[in-house]
Design an enzyme around this catalytic site. Structure first.
Site, mmCIF file in Angstrom:
data_model
loop_
_atom_site.group_PDB
_atom_site.id
_atom_site.type_symbol
_atom_site.label_atom_id
_atom_site.label_comp_id
_atom_site.label_asym_id
_atom_site.label_seq_id
_atom_site.Cartn_x
_atom_site.Cartn_y
_atom_site.Cartn_z
ATOM 1 N N CYS A 1 -2.023 8.161 4.100
ATOM 2 C CA CYS A 1 -1.969 7.838 2.818
ATOM 3 C C CYS A 1 -3.198 8.307 1.989
ATOM 4 O O CYS A 1 -3.476 8.620 1.050
ATOM 5 C CB CYS A 1 -1.893 6.061 2.646
ATOM 6 S SG CYS A 1 -0.305 5.651 3.320
ATOM 7 N N GLU B 1 0.987 -1.162 -0.132
ATOM 8 C CA GLU B 1 0.084 -0.113 0.028
ATOM 9 C C GLU B 1 0.917 1.226 0.021
ATOM 10 O O GLU B 1 1.636 1.309 0.684
ATOM 11 C CB GLU B 1 -0.883 0.119 1.103
ATOM 12 C CG GLU B 1 -2.010 0.928 1.176
ATOM 13 C CD GLU B 1 -1.880 2.285 1.603
ATOM 14 O OE1 GLU B 1 -1.582 3.214 0.712
ATOM 15 O OE2 GLU B 1 -1.550 2.415 2.793
#
Length: 544
Positions: free
Chosen positions: A326, A292
């Site tokens: 993120c 990720e």
């Protein structure tokens, strides 16, 4: 043990408020004082033993960078090799341990997180990673415990999947762990991710070399102690501090590498992938790569959007935890009719967000993680200010004297393809593009094509046809799409996090999809009534 084993149905850990003067705050403040008043030695943990090696490096508090909280010693080749060897030595016994016994360890870890270690996890996360009370609570206590509980529940469902069998046969699926060891590389920004990335493959029968960020070494040390107290055997998860590139280089060169679990930058993950490809001929099996890797997350408003809800989403989505998520909002597309009602209020709200010590209740924005991050954002501000296409609406300054403080910053641009609309900065920087109301459909396409990332996005509208159109056009734009909500805050068991394109492999952290990546299936067919004649009926003589 006999009978069917069922994992308790999980529910999300309730979020505590930490209101000023409350009993929970009094206890936590005492723990913060205790942690801040000592300098901890943060060792490697290899096969259950603690080691120090090499020159010490200080772990400091981002919002008070003169305060040393602990020391790590970067791992050398010897320590990395020992961690790999310990993982391989523990693999057979751990992989043969019944799944429910492995699950029990992490269910016990969840209770330790929300009980005995809750205050210490929050205190180390607040001091070491500059998180406010709320941000530390939803991360280091609630989400970490949710990971452990929901993962155990999902694992039970995976192990329950067995093939059908015809009469006289018994077919079995042996859900094996991978052959070799898993390398887990975790980021600074979430204590929960630091605990989840090594524990997910471990739950599924794998052994792990865990390299946490040196910026979160303080809280990672607590997580490791939670694992041990919960009953995790030595060698199953081995923690090594140090330079990520050096540790990864040695681990990826091992023929026994079974997988990589990574959260961090796109550039680093791509390098890990390329390095793995260079060693394909030497591996015993193809490694699983799970990553990720960030985002350039958009908030896209329709002319029917509610300005009040949009304002909250912009402020929280862009500036909670200094934009170091993120999933943080870093670009916004707002129609002119809505912007006229929103601009002044957004500028005033952002300009008055309290920046400072995260242990103060009025603080909304702490410090960015280190000086490198501070400098990167300062350079972005300088470049944006130099462009005729950009207008500074709020913020735009940094202060390094006592901590690495970066003002929450908003630019308005008439260039929707500018660097501020396409590049990730991982900090409190939001850029707004104001568009003509009639251009809604083309703005959706623009939002989809401007950035290489595809992690999260938000759509704000009250007209259902606009929402439907956005969900269709933006189908591949994000792995998590929010409607009339900020693009952060996925909740375990409700929304599973992950994205595609340059944002990663989209394995949906905390879901059965993520757990499945760490299993290598073996079918076993047992014939209860084997054939005793090699002839087939068709081989008979026709007409006789």
């Amino acid at each position: 043990m006999t009978g069917s084993v069922r994992v308790p149905t999980p529910s999300n850990e309730p979020v505590r408020d930490y209101a000023p003067g409350s009993a929970e705050v009094v206890r936590l403040r005492a723990e913060i004082d205790r942690v801040a008043g000592q300098v901890r030695e943060l060792p490697h943990v290899i096969n259950g033993e603690r080691f120090f090696a090499g020159q010490q490096e200080a772990v400091v508090s981002p919002h008070e960078h003169a305060r040393v909280l602990g020391h790590i010693t970067p791992a050398g080749d010897k320590q990395v090799r020992a961690a790999i060897d310990a993982s391989l030595a523990a693999r057979r016994d751990w992989s043969m341990t019944p799944w429910w016994e492995r699950a029990a360890i992490f269910l016990r870890a969840a209770d330790l997180v929300t009980g005995k270690y809750r205050d210490e996890l929050l205190a180390t996360t607040m001091l070491g990673q500059s998180k406010t009370y709320h941000q530390a609570e939803i991360d280091a206590a609630c989400e970490l415990a949710d990971f452990f509980r929901y993962n155990a529940y999902s694992a039970a469902a995976i192990y329950d999947q067995q093939p059908a069998s015809d009469p006289g046969q018994w077919n079995i699926m042996d859900h094996r762990g991978l052959e070799g060891f898993v390398l887990a590389i975790t980021p600074f920004n979430f204590t929960a991710i630091a605990g989840n990335l090594p524990s997910t493959p471990a739950l599924m029968g794998n052994t792990v070399v865990w390299k946490p960020s040196e910026k979160s070494a303080l809280s990672s040390d607590v997580v490791m102690r939670v694992f041990e107290e919960a009953g995790l055997p030595p060698g199953v998860i081995n923690l090594v501090h140090g330079d990520g590139q050096s540790i990864a280089s040695q681990a990826l060169a091992s023929e026994h590498l079974a997988g990589v679990s990574f959260t961090g930058s796109t550039a680093v993950f791509r390098n890990l992938w390329k390095t793995t490809a260079q060693h394909l001929d030497t591996y015993r099996a193809y490694p699983r790569l799970v990553g990720e890797t960030g985002g350039k997350n958009a908030i896209i408003a329709h002319p029917s959007a509610d300005p009040e809800a949009l304002l909250v989403a912009l402020v929280r989505g862009a500036f909670e935890y200094q934009g170091q998520k993120c999933s943080a909002a870093s670009r916004a597309y707002i129609p002119r009719s809505v912007w006229r009602r929103l601009e002044d209020r957004l500028a005033d709200t952002v300009a008055n967000l309290h920046i400072g010590d995260v242990t103060e209740h009025e603080t909304f924005v702490g410090a960015v993680i280190d000086e490198t991050s501070c400098t990167r954002l300062e350079q972005a501000f300088t470049e944006a200010k130099s462009l005729d296409s950009h207008r500074l609406l709020a913020g735009g300054s940094v202060r390094r004297e006592t901590g690495w403080f970066v003002d929450p910053t908003v630019f308005v641009t008439d260039d929707p393809t500018a660097f501020t609309m396409s590049q990730e900065f991982f900090g409190p920087l939001l850029t707004v593009h104001v568009y003509d109301d009639a251009d809604w459909s083309s703005i959706l396409t623009l939002a989809d094509t401007t950035s290489p990332y595809a992690l999260t996005c938000s759509v704000f509208a009250t007209e259902r046809t606009a929402i439907s159109e956005a969900l269709t056009v933006l189908r591949d734009t994000a792995g998590m799409t929010y409607v009339n909500d900020k693009p952060t805050g996925a909740l375990m068991g409700k929304q599973s996090f992950g994205g595609g394109r340059a944002s990663g492999t989209n394995d949906k952290t905390g879901s059965p999809l993520a757990l499945q990546r760490w299993v290598s299936g073996r079918y076993i067919k047992e014939n209860m009534n084997p054939d005793l004649d090699w002839n087939y009926p068709y081989m008979g003589t026709a007409g006789h």
